[in-house]
Write a protein that holds these residues in place. Structure first.
Motif, PDB file in Angstrom:
ATOM      1  N   ARG A 157       0.837  -1.199   0.000  1.00 13.77           N
ATOM      2  CA  ARG A 157       0.000   0.000   0.000  1.00 13.77           C
ATOM      3  C   ARG A 157       0.874   1.251   0.000  1.00 13.77           C
ATOM      4  NH1 ARG A 157      -2.582  -0.963   4.419  1.00 13.77           N
ATOM      5  NH2 ARG A 157      -3.946  -2.467   3.434  1.00 13.77           N
ATOM      6  N   GLU A 158       1.934   1.259   0.805  1.00 11.24           N
ATOM      7  CA  GLU A 158       2.841   2.408   0.849  1.00 11.24           C
ATOM      8  C   GLU A 158       3.514   2.632  -0.503  1.00 11.24           C
ATOM      9  OE1 GLU A 158       5.557   1.655   4.030  1.00 11.24           O
ATOM     10  OE2 GLU A 158       4.012   1.869   5.569  1.00 11.24           O
ATOM     11  N   ARG A 159       3.950   1.538  -1.156  1.00 11.61           N
ATOM     12  CA  ARG A 159       4.575   1.670  -2.487  1.00 11.61           C
ATOM     13  C   ARG A 159       3.583   2.260  -3.484  1.00 11.61           C
ATOM     14  NH1 ARG A 159       6.966  -3.316  -1.076  1.00 11.61           N
ATOM     15  NH2 ARG A 159       5.355  -4.484  -2.142  1.00 11.61           N
ATOM     16  N   GLU A 160       2.339   1.781  -3.444  1.00  7.33           N
ATOM     17  CA  GLU A 160       1.322   2.290  -4.358  1.00  7.33           C
ATOM     18  C   GLU A 160       1.023   3.759  -4.094  1.00  7.33           C
ATOM     19  OE1 GLU A 160      -1.928  -0.392  -3.768  1.00  7.33           O
ATOM     20  OE2 GLU A 160      -0.961  -2.002  -4.915  1.00  7.33           O
ATOM     21  N   GLU A 161       0.965   4.143  -2.825  1.00  9.02           N
ATOM     22  CA  GLU A 161       0.710   5.542  -2.483  1.00  9.02           C
ATOM     23  C   GLU A 161       1.858   6.434  -2.933  1.00  9.02           C
ATOM     24  OE1 GLU A 161      -0.040   5.459   1.707  1.00  9.02           O
ATOM     25  OE2 GLU A 161      -2.068   4.632   1.456  1.00  9.02           O
ATOM     26  N   ARG A 162       3.104   5.987  -2.750  1.00  8.83           N
ATOM     27  CA  ARG A 162       4.263   6.776  -3.207  1.00  8.83           C
ATOM     28  C   ARG A 162       4.266   6.913  -4.726  1.00  8.83           C
ATOM     29  NH1 ARG A 162       7.146   3.803   0.787  1.00  8.83           N
ATOM     30  NH2 ARG A 162       7.963   2.445  -0.833  1.00  8.83           N
ATOM     31  N   ALA A 163       3.936   5.826  -5.427  1.00  7.78           N
ATOM     32  CA  ALA A 163       3.896   5.883  -6.888  1.00  7.78           C
ATOM     33  C   ALA A 163       2.807   6.839  -7.367  1.00  7.78           C
ATOM     34  CB  ALA A 163       3.675   4.489  -7.466  1.00  7.78           C
ATOM     35  N   ALA A 164       1.640   6.780  -6.721  1.00  2.16           N
ATOM     36  CA  ALA A 164       0.544   7.682  -7.103  1.00  2.16           C
ATOM     37  C   ALA A 164       0.915   9.128  -6.806  1.00  2.16           C
ATOM     38  CB  ALA A 164      -0.737   7.298  -6.365  1.00  2.16           C
ATOM     39  N   ALA A 165       1.569   9.388  -5.672  1.00  4.78           N
ATOM     40  CA  ALA A 165       1.987  10.753  -5.325  1.00  4.78           C
ATOM     41  C   ALA A 165       3.032  11.261  -6.318  1.00  4.78           C
ATOM     42  CB  ALA A 165       2.536  10.796  -3.907  1.00  4.78           C
ATOM     43  N   ALA A 166       3.959  10.398  -6.702  1.00  2.00           N
ATOM     44  CA  ALA A 166       4.976  10.803  -7.672  1.00  2.00           C
ATOM     45  C   ALA A 166       4.343  11.104  -9.027  1.00  2.00           C
ATOM     46  CB  ALA A 166       6.033   9.701  -7.818  1.00  2.00           C
ATOM     47  N   GLU A 167       3.358  10.316  -9.411  1.00  2.00           N
ATOM     48  CA  GLU A 167       2.667  10.567 -10.681  1.00  2.00           C
ATOM     49  C   GLU A 167       1.897  11.888 -10.630  1.00  2.00           C
ATOM     50  OE1 GLU A 167      -0.704   8.472 -13.481  1.00  2.00           O
ATOM     51  OE2 GLU A 167       0.516   7.210 -12.164  1.00  2.00           O
ATOM     52  N   ARG A 168       1.209  12.138  -9.507  1.00  2.00           N
ATOM     53  CA  ARG A 168       0.482  13.403  -9.368  1.00  2.00           C
ATOM     54  C   ARG A 168       1.447  14.588  -9.420  1.00  2.00           C
ATOM     55  NH1 ARG A 168      -2.285  10.445  -5.512  1.00  2.00           N
ATOM     56  NH2 ARG A 168      -1.066  11.365  -3.829  1.00  2.00           N
ATOM     57  N   ALA A 169       2.590  14.461  -8.759  1.00  2.00           N
ATOM     58  CA  ALA A 169       3.573  15.543  -8.752  1.00  2.00           C
ATOM     59  C   ALA A 169       4.107  15.787 -10.160  1.00  2.00           C
ATOM     60  CB  ALA A 169       4.716  15.221  -7.803  1.00  2.00           C
ATOM     61  N   ALA A 170       4.341  14.735 -10.916  1.00  2.00           N
ATOM     62  CA  ALA A 170       4.845  14.893 -12.282  1.00  2.00           C
ATOM     63  C   ALA A 170       3.811  15.581 -13.170  1.00  2.00           C
ATOM     64  CB  ALA A 170       5.222  13.533 -12.859  1.00  2.00           C
ATOM     65  N   VAL A 171       2.547  15.211 -13.014  1.00  2.00           N
ATOM     66  CA  VAL A 171       1.482  15.827 -13.807  1.00  2.00           C
ATOM     67  C   VAL A 171       1.341  17.304 -13.435  1.00  2.00           C
ATOM     68  CG1 VAL A 171      -1.026  15.849 -14.185  1.00  2.00           C
ATOM     69  CG2 VAL A 171       0.238  13.697 -14.267  1.00  2.00           C
ATOM     70  N   GLU A 172       1.373  17.602 -12.123  1.00  2.00           N
ATOM     71  CA  GLU A 172       1.282  18.999 -11.681  1.00  2.00           C
ATOM     72  C   GLU A 172       2.452  19.815 -12.217  1.00  2.00           C
ATOM     73  OE1 GLU A 172       0.886  19.214  -7.454  1.00  2.00           O
ATOM     74  OE2 GLU A 172      -0.885  17.925  -7.456  1.00  2.00           O
ATOM     75  N   HIS A 173       3.647  19.254 -12.190  1.00  2.00           N
ATOM     76  CA  HIS A 173       4.829  19.950 -12.697  1.00  2.00           C
ATOM     77  C   HIS A 173       4.673  20.234 -14.194  1.00  2.00           C
ATOM     78  CE1 HIS A 173       8.964  21.174 -13.150  1.00  2.00           C
ATOM     79  NE2 HIS A 173       9.091  20.308 -14.148  1.00  2.00           N
ATOM     80  N   LEU A 174       4.168  19.264 -14.921  1.00  2.00           N
ATOM     81  CA  LEU A 174       3.961  19.438 -16.358  1.00  2.00           C
ATOM     82  C   LEU A 174       2.933  20.537 -16.619  1.00  2.00           C
ATOM     83  CD1 LEU A 174       4.532  18.432 -19.229  1.00  2.00           C
ATOM     84  CD2 LEU A 174       2.668  16.807 -18.921  1.00  2.00           C
ATOM     85  N   HIS A 175       1.840  20.554 -15.872  1.00  2.00           N
ATOM     86  CA  HIS A 175       0.824  21.589 -16.047  1.00  2.00           C
ATOM     87  C   HIS A 175       1.372  22.973 -15.688  1.00  2.00           C
ATOM     88  CE1 HIS A 175      -2.493  19.088 -17.194  1.00  2.00           C
ATOM     89  NE2 HIS A 175      -2.318  18.298 -16.139  1.00  2.00           N
ATOM     90  N   ARG A 176       2.132  23.053 -14.599  1.00  2.00           N
ATOM     91  CA  ARG A 176       2.705  24.344 -14.204  1.00  2.00           C
ATOM     92  C   ARG A 176       3.686  24.864 -15.243  1.00  2.00           C
ATOM     93  NH1 ARG A 176       5.307  23.068  -9.179  1.00  2.00           N
ATOM     94  NH2 ARG A 176       4.091  21.211  -9.040  1.00  2.00           N
ATOM     95  N   SER A 177       4.496  23.984 -15.791  1.00  2.00           N
ATOM     96  CA  SER A 177       5.475  24.442 -16.773  1.00  2.00           C
ATOM     97  C   SER A 177       4.777  24.907 -18.048  1.00  2.00           C
ATOM     98  CB  SER A 177       6.493  23.348 -17.079  1.00  2.00           C
ATOM     99  OG  SER A 177       5.884  22.250 -17.718  1.00  2.00           O
ATOM    100  N   ARG A 178       3.661  24.326 -18.401  1.00  2.00           N
ATOM    101  CA  ARG A 178       2.912  24.774 -19.580  1.00  2.00           C
ATOM    102  C   ARG A 178       2.204  26.095 -19.294  1.00  2.00           C
ATOM    103  NH1 ARG A 178       0.283  19.173 -21.717  1.00  2.00           N
ATOM    104  NH2 ARG A 178       2.184  18.364 -22.641  1.00  2.00           N
ATOM    105  N   ASP A 179       1.653  26.252 -18.081  1.00  2.00           N
ATOM    106  CA  ASP A 179       0.950  27.471 -17.710  1.00  2.00           C
ATOM    107  C   ASP A 179       1.881  28.670 -17.659  1.00  2.00           C
ATOM    108  OD1 ASP A 179      -1.364  26.041 -17.554  1.00  2.00           O
ATOM    109  OD2 ASP A 179      -1.347  25.871 -15.354  1.00  2.00           O
TER     110      ASP A 179
END
Length: 194
Positions: A157-179
């Motif tokens: 569960r911890e591995r899955e949560e870390r992977a999901a958090a890392a994916e969310r952070a990557a998506v947010e970073h991509l959106h911020r860099s485009r904005d």
């Protein structure tokens, strides 16, 4: 030797292990796991470990043992669908086939323990521990397997949560860099190469 060393270390840490009969039975179980009886047939890991494998050449005992293995598997699968309250201790039924087999194995073994020891309550998968002796050693071994299973679930569960958090952070970073306008555009890239 590793299994016995682990047991000894656990016994030192576990202050509830004051029963010499239980300690001896657990040590014997560890010894048998390392030095199987050459006259015994192969053990099926689904069969509750407190039930010995049949002797080689004894087809009647081997057939009963195989029936026990098949029944334990079937009960584990049924419990995955029925989910009585005590199975909550096993966590959610996993999606991966290997994890499903492990869940069903533990559920089937816990159900066998519950039947053998007339456990009706739902507060614990194994009910109260027996006072001492070999029964206590078997109880402790099954309880350790259940605890290890829960720790494995927590780690997954911890591995899955870390992977999901890392994916969310990557998506947010991509959106911020485009904005911000810092992201590459086709026009900008074409002007640089001319």
């Amino acid at each position: 030797m590793h299994l016995i060393s682990r047991w000894i270390a656990r016994a030192r840490d576990d202050r509830s292990s004051t029963d010499p009969e239980s300690d001896r039975a657990a040590l014997q179980q560890a010894w048998r796991a390392l030095h199987p009886d050459p006259a015994a047939g192969p053990a099926d890991p689904v069969v509750p470990p407190w039930l010995p494998a049949p002797p080689l050449g004894d087809t009647e005992s081997a057939a009963r043992y195989q029936h026990l293995a098949d029944t334990t598997r079937a009960v584990g699968r049924e419990l995955a669908h029925e989910r009585p309250l005590w199975t909550e201790a096993l966590g959610d039924y996993p999606a991966e086939p290997a994890a499903q087999q492990r869940w069903e194995q533990l559920a089937g073994q816990a159900a066998a323990w519950r039947i053998d020891h007339d456990i009706d309550g739902d507060e614990s998968p194994l009910g109260p521990p027996p006072p001492r002796g070999a029964e206590r050693a078997h109880y402790d071994a099954l309880a350790r397997d259940l605890d290890e299973h829960r720790r494995d679930l927590d780690r997954q569960r911890e591995r899955e949560e870390r992977a999901a958090a890392a994916e969310r952070a990557a998506v947010e970073h991509l959106h911020r860099s485009r904005d911000v306008g810092g992201g590459p555009t086709h026009e900008r890239g074409r002007d640089r190469h001319m």
